[in-house]
Structure formats: structure tokens, C-alpha cells
Design a protein around this motif. Structure first.
Motif, PDB file in Angstrom:
ATOM      1  N   ILE A 164       0.836  -1.204   0.000  1.00 20.65           N
ATOM      2  CA  ILE A 164       0.000   0.000   0.000  1.00 20.65           C
ATOM      3  C   ILE A 164       0.872   1.255   0.000  1.00 20.65           C
ATOM      4  N   MET A 165       1.925   1.229   0.823  1.00 19.92           N
ATOM      5  CA  MET A 165       2.709   2.449   0.982  1.00 19.92           C
ATOM      6  C   MET A 165       3.590   2.776  -0.219  1.00 19.92           C
ATOM      7  N   GLN A 166       3.909   1.752  -1.028  1.00 22.98           N
ATOM      8  CA  GLN A 166       4.793   2.007  -2.167  1.00 22.98           C
ATOM      9  C   GLN A 166       4.160   2.923  -3.206  1.00 22.98           C
ATOM     10  N   ASP A 167       2.841   2.790  -3.360  1.00 30.29           N
ATOM     11  CA  ASP A 167       2.172   3.669  -4.318  1.00 30.29           C
ATOM     12  C   ASP A 167       0.743   3.858  -3.831  1.00 30.29           C
ATOM     13  N   LYS A 168       0.650   4.604  -2.730  1.00 36.09           N
ATOM     14  CA  LYS A 168      -0.564   4.618  -1.952  1.00 36.09           C
ATOM     15  C   LYS A 168      -1.811   4.986  -2.758  1.00 36.09           C
ATOM     16  N   ALA A 169      -1.753   6.097  -3.472  1.00 38.82           N
ATOM     17  CA  ALA A 169      -2.952   6.574  -4.163  1.00 38.82           C
ATOM     18  C   ALA A 169      -3.447   5.533  -5.161  1.00 38.82           C
ATOM     19  N   ASN A 176     -10.215  -0.013  -3.765  1.00 42.25           N
ATOM     20  CA  ASN A 176     -11.605   0.473  -3.801  1.00 42.25           C
ATOM     21  C   ASN A 176     -12.388  -0.178  -4.927  1.00 42.25           C
ATOM     22  N   ARG A 177     -11.739  -0.347  -6.075  1.00 40.28           N
ATOM     23  CA  ARG A 177     -12.427  -0.992  -7.207  1.00 40.28           C
ATOM     24  C   ARG A 177     -12.739  -2.447  -6.867  1.00 40.28           C
ATOM     25  N   LEU A 178     -11.808  -3.123  -6.195  1.00 38.02           N
ATOM     26  CA  LEU A 178     -12.053  -4.516  -5.797  1.00 38.02           C
ATOM     27  C   LEU A 178     -13.220  -4.590  -4.822  1.00 38.02           C
ATOM     28  N   ARG A 179     -13.231  -3.676  -3.864  1.00 38.67           N
ATOM     29  CA  ARG A 179     -14.324  -3.697  -2.885  1.00 38.67           C
ATOM     30  C   ARG A 179     -15.654  -3.372  -3.528  1.00 38.67           C
ATOM     31  N   TYR A 194       4.759  -0.367   8.632  1.00 43.82           N
ATOM     32  CA  TYR A 194       4.898   1.046   8.947  1.00 43.82           C
ATOM     33  C   TYR A 194       4.464   1.391  10.352  1.00 43.82           C
ATOM     34  N   SER A 195       3.644   0.509  10.899  1.00 45.24           N
ATOM     35  CA  SER A 195       3.159   0.612  12.272  1.00 45.24           C
ATOM     36  C   SER A 195       2.675   2.013  12.661  1.00 45.24           C
ATOM     37  N   SER A 196       2.450   2.863  11.673  1.00 42.87           N
ATOM     38  CA  SER A 196       1.730   4.082  11.961  1.00 42.87           C
ATOM     39  C   SER A 196       0.267   3.698  11.846  1.00 42.87           C
ATOM     40  N   LEU A 197      -0.336   3.495  12.993  1.00 44.39           N
ATOM     41  CA  LEU A 197      -1.654   2.883  13.003  1.00 44.39           C
ATOM     42  C   LEU A 197      -2.730   3.802  12.444  1.00 44.39           C
ATOM     43  N   SER A 198      -2.446   5.096  12.499  1.00 47.27           N
ATOM     44  CA  SER A 198      -3.487   6.043  12.093  1.00 47.27           C
ATOM     45  C   SER A 198      -3.800   5.941  10.603  1.00 47.27           C
ATOM     46  N   TYR A 199      -2.820   5.480   9.817  1.00 45.78           N
ATOM     47  CA  TYR A 199      -3.070   5.432   8.374  1.00 45.78           C
ATOM     48  C   TYR A 199      -4.158   4.424   8.015  1.00 45.78           C
ATOM     49  N   LEU A 200      -4.422   3.490   8.942  1.00 42.76           N
ATOM     50  CA  LEU A 200      -5.430   2.468   8.673  1.00 42.76           C
ATOM     51  C   LEU A 200      -6.832   3.044   8.570  1.00 42.76           C
ATOM     52  N   GLN A 201      -7.002   4.160   9.243  1.00 43.21           N
ATOM     53  CA  GLN A 201      -8.335   4.703   9.413  1.00 43.21           C
ATOM     54  C   GLN A 201      -9.094   4.919   8.108  1.00 43.21           C
ATOM     55  N   ASN A 202      -8.390   5.395   7.115  1.00 43.60           N
ATOM     56  CA  ASN A 202      -9.094   5.698   5.869  1.00 43.60           C
ATOM     57  C   ASN A 202      -8.830   4.675   4.772  1.00 43.60           C
ATOM     58  N   MET A 203      -8.374   3.498   5.183  1.00 40.32           N
ATOM     59  CA  MET A 203      -8.043   2.478   4.197  1.00 40.32           C
ATOM     60  C   MET A 203      -9.254   1.614   3.848  1.00 40.32           C
ATOM     61  N   PRO A 204      -9.365   1.255   2.565  1.00 34.75           N
ATOM     62  CA  PRO A 204     -10.466   0.370   2.166  1.00 34.75           C
ATOM     63  C   PRO A 204     -10.131  -1.080   2.495  1.00 34.75           C
ATOM     64  N   ALA A 235      -8.361  -2.840  15.749  1.00 35.98           N
ATOM     65  CA  ALA A 235      -9.193  -3.427  14.699  1.00 35.98           C
ATOM     66  C   ALA A 235     -10.673  -3.288  15.049  1.00 35.98           C
ATOM     67  N   ARG A 236     -11.003  -3.583  16.313  1.00 36.06           N
ATOM     68  CA  ARG A 236     -12.390  -3.440  16.782  1.00 36.06           C
ATOM     69  C   ARG A 236     -12.904  -2.043  16.513  1.00 36.06           C
ATOM     70  N   SER A 237     -12.094  -1.054  16.904  1.00 36.18           N
ATOM     71  CA  SER A 237     -12.573   0.326  16.798  1.00 36.18           C
ATOM     72  C   SER A 237     -12.716   0.742  15.339  1.00 36.18           C
ATOM     73  N   LEU A 238     -12.001   0.071  14.443  1.00 32.04           N
ATOM     74  CA  LEU A 238     -12.130   0.394  13.014  1.00 32.04           C
ATOM     75  C   LEU A 238     -13.125  -0.526  12.305  1.00 32.04           C
ATOM     76  N   GLY A 239     -13.714  -1.445  13.060  1.00 35.85           N
ATOM     77  CA  GLY A 239     -14.678  -2.365  12.462  1.00 35.85           C
ATOM     78  C   GLY A 239     -14.061  -3.437  11.577  1.00 35.85           C
TER      79      GLY A 239
END
Ligand code: C2E
Ligand code: MG
Ligand code: MG
Ligand code: MG
Length: 289
Positions: A164-169, A176-179, A194-204, A235-239
Motif C-alpha cells: 500500500i505504501m509504495q504507491d498509496k494513491a 476500492n475498485r475490488l471492494r 509502517y506501524s503508523s496505526l493512524s493510516y489504517l483509518q481511511n483504508m479500504p 481493529a475493533r474500533s475500526l470495524g
């Protein structure tokens, strides 16, 4: 002094020559491996193995992860960690990846046809960065699902954080297309990247797979318990649902149960097995509905 200098130069020269010979040998080795991989792909000679994924609460079979295998005529079983990177470098991963997706879906369809109780079984497939970078991945997945008349929700695509991080956009766009097709997404080897947990928040994404290193560390340290506990509560808090990788002992499973981890995968349940053996496992398993 001149002699000594000469001697040193010779030694250095030797060193360089040895280094070169070694490099040369590695190059020849990887070139021959590349030729063999090309050849085995062309004649459809790779194998796909399947490892059960089980619910922690009831130990019911939920699905499988597809894991590619290469049984080389001279070298024996070559582990994917050895040839996937090579396949990535050479672009062979495109054909290899397409084959894995087709074969995994074909097996899943076969099992669902043999066992009505397997209608809800899922299949996880690993996808690497080059596959996302090459046009046609989503189209191929969509075609294979249609061809096999599979419910898209049965298919779960595993990507690592680094993919994901190599070419995030771009990767997020493809996820998103897969989902949108109904396919689910899992983050593989979670916690090692990357263990920056905040980036998970907006991930599909739909699932987190906790890396095996945290599970095997259970016995050794409280610290690993804390990490696993935090990942699960995150994970719980992000569903998201959580899968523990590399569960080898009942003790580890009990801990995961106490932490209310959703699913587990590991040698404790089964090693990756061939299609026939997977079919037997399905036949004799309790399945989650
Ligand atoms: P992964 O996706 O994280 O797969 C899990 C790996 O952990 C598998 O190794 C599996 O055999 C191993 N494993 C499962 N349970 C246990 C356990 O209880 N203990 C231990 N020690 N190991 C366990 P495998 O099959 O050698 O695959 C290694 C990696 O190769 C995979 O890691 C994945 O990144 C890659 N790979 C495998 N198949 C494919 C594929 O079809 N496509 C792509 N792109 N990559 C693949
Ligand atoms: Mg995986
Ligand atoms: Mg993994
Ligand atoms: Mg891995």
C-alpha cells in the motif's frame, strides 16, 4: 616494501576476484532459476496449496489461504520467499499471479459444488505490488469470479502494508475498485511494516492479519501480549476482523481466545495442503455459516 605492496595488491585482487566469482555465480543461479520459472509457468507446473483459517471461538473452518508451491525437478521444493521476489523482479509475477487467482477460485468453486455446507467458505489470495502496478488486475479478478460463478465476498485479497505504501494513491484506488466488486481486503503481516496505526483509518480494508512474529513471541514476553491486545482493540474500533497468523500451540490459541481474536491460522490446525487434502479437511470439518 615493494614485495609487501605487491603481496597486498595480490591479496586484494584475489578478494575482488572471489567477490566477482561469487556475484557471477549468484547471477547465473538467478538467471537459471528465472528460466526454470518461465518454463514451469508455461507448462502450468506450479502447485497451489491451501492452509485452513479457523474461527477462534468455535474452531470452525472459515476458509483457506492459497499459497503457491514450486516443486523443482532438481532443487526440490523451492519456498515462495525465494521465487516470489524473483518473479517480481522479472515481471513473471503477472502470469504467476493470474494463475494463482484462477486456480484458487477454481478450487473454491469445486469445493462449494461438492459440499453444499461449503457455500460460505472463503479464499484468501496474496497479491504483490507489481500486480497492482500492471493494468488488468481488477478486470482479471472480476472475470475469474464470473467464470466460476463465485460470490465476490468469498474472495479475500491479501496485501502487505508495504504494498500500500509504495504507491498509496494508486493501490488504494485499485482496492476500492475490488471492494466495489464485493471482494474483501486483508492487510497481511500486520505490525511488521509502517506501524503508523493512524493510516489504517481511511483504508479500504476489511481484515487485519497479525504477523506470526507476535504470536510466536507470546510465550516469551508480556510485551507481545500488549501488542496483540492493542492490534485487536484497534481493529475493533475500526470495524475490522482480526486473524492471527502462525498459531502453533493450544496455549497460543487460548490466549487469542481470551483476547477475543476472531480467526486463526497456523500449524496447530494444519500446514498448507494440496487440493485433495483440503477437500478432505472440508469434508470432515465443522464449517462456520
Ligand atoms: P504469507 O502470505 O504471510 O503466508 C503465511 C506464511 O506462513 C506461509 O509461508 C505459511 O506456510 C506460513 N505459516 C503458516 N502457519 C504457520 C505456522 O504456524 N508456523 C510457521 N512457522 N509458519 C506458518 P509460505 O507458504 O512459505 O509463504 C511465504 C510467503 O510467500 C507468504 O507469506 C507470501 O508473502 C508469499 N506468497 C505465497 N504464495 C504467494 C502467492 O501466490 N502470491 C504472492 N504474491 N505471494 C505469495
Ligand atoms: Mg498471506
Ligand atoms: Mg502473512
Ligand atoms: Mg509474509
Amino acid at each position: 616494501d615493494a614485495d609487501i605492496a605487491m603481496y597486498r595488491a595480490k591479496q586484494q585482487g584475489k578478494g575482488i576476484m572471489l567477490f566477482d566469482a561469487h556475484m557471477h555465480q549468484e547471477l547465473v543461479e538467478s538467471l537459471s532459476l528465472e528460466m526454470d520459472l518461465r518454463e514451469v509457468l508455461e507448462r502450468d507446473g506450479l502447485l497451489l496449496f491451501y492452509q485452513p483459517i479457523v474461527s477462534v471461538a468455535e474452531e470452525r473452518l472459515e476458509g483457506f489461504e492459497a499459497l503457491v508451491r514450486w516443486n523443482h525437478p532438481l532443487r526440490g521444493m523451492i519456498p515462495p520467499d525465494r521465487f516470489i521476489p524473483l518473479a517480481e523482479e522479472t515481471g513473471l509475477i503477472i502470469d504467476l499471479g493470474k494463475w494463482v487467482i484462477s486456480e484458487a477460485c477454481r478450487s473454491l468453486k469445486l469445493w462449494q459444488e461438492i459440499y453444499p455446507k461449503a457455500a460460505q467458505l472463503t479464499m484468501n489470495v496474496n497479491v504483490s505490488i507489481r500486480q497492482f502496478a500492471t493494468p488488468g488486475l481488477v478486470e482479471h479478478i472480476s472475470e475469474v469470479l464470473q467464470l466460476n460463478k463465485l460470490a465476490p465476498a468469498c474472495l479475500k485479497i491479501e496485501v502487505t502494508e508495504s504494498v500500500i505504501m509504495q504507491d498509496k494513491a494508486h493501490v488504494v484506488g485499485e482496492l476500492n475498485r475490488l471492494r466495489a466488486l464485493g471482494v474483501q481486503i486483508a492487510i497481511d503481516d500486520f505490525g511488521t511494516g509502517y506501524s503508523s496505526l493512524s493510516y489504517l483509518q481511511n483504508m479500504p480494508i476489511d481484515h487485519l492479519k497479525i504477523d506470526r512474529s507476535f504470536i510466536s513471541g507470546f510465550q516469551e514476553s508480556q510485551e507481545n501480549d500488549q501488542i496483540v491486545r492493542s492490534i485487536i482493540s484497534l481493529a475493533r474500533s475500526l470495524g475490522l476482523s482480526v486473524i492471527a497468523e502462525g498459531v502453533e500451540t493450544r496455549g497460543q490459541l487460548e490466549k487469542l481466545r481470551a483476547l477475543q481474536c476472531d480467526k486463526a491460522q497456523g500449524f496447530m490446525f494444519s500446514r498448507p495442503v494440496d487440493e485433495k487434502k483440503a477437500r478432505e479437511i472440508i469434508g470432515t470439518s465443522q464449517l462456520s455459516i
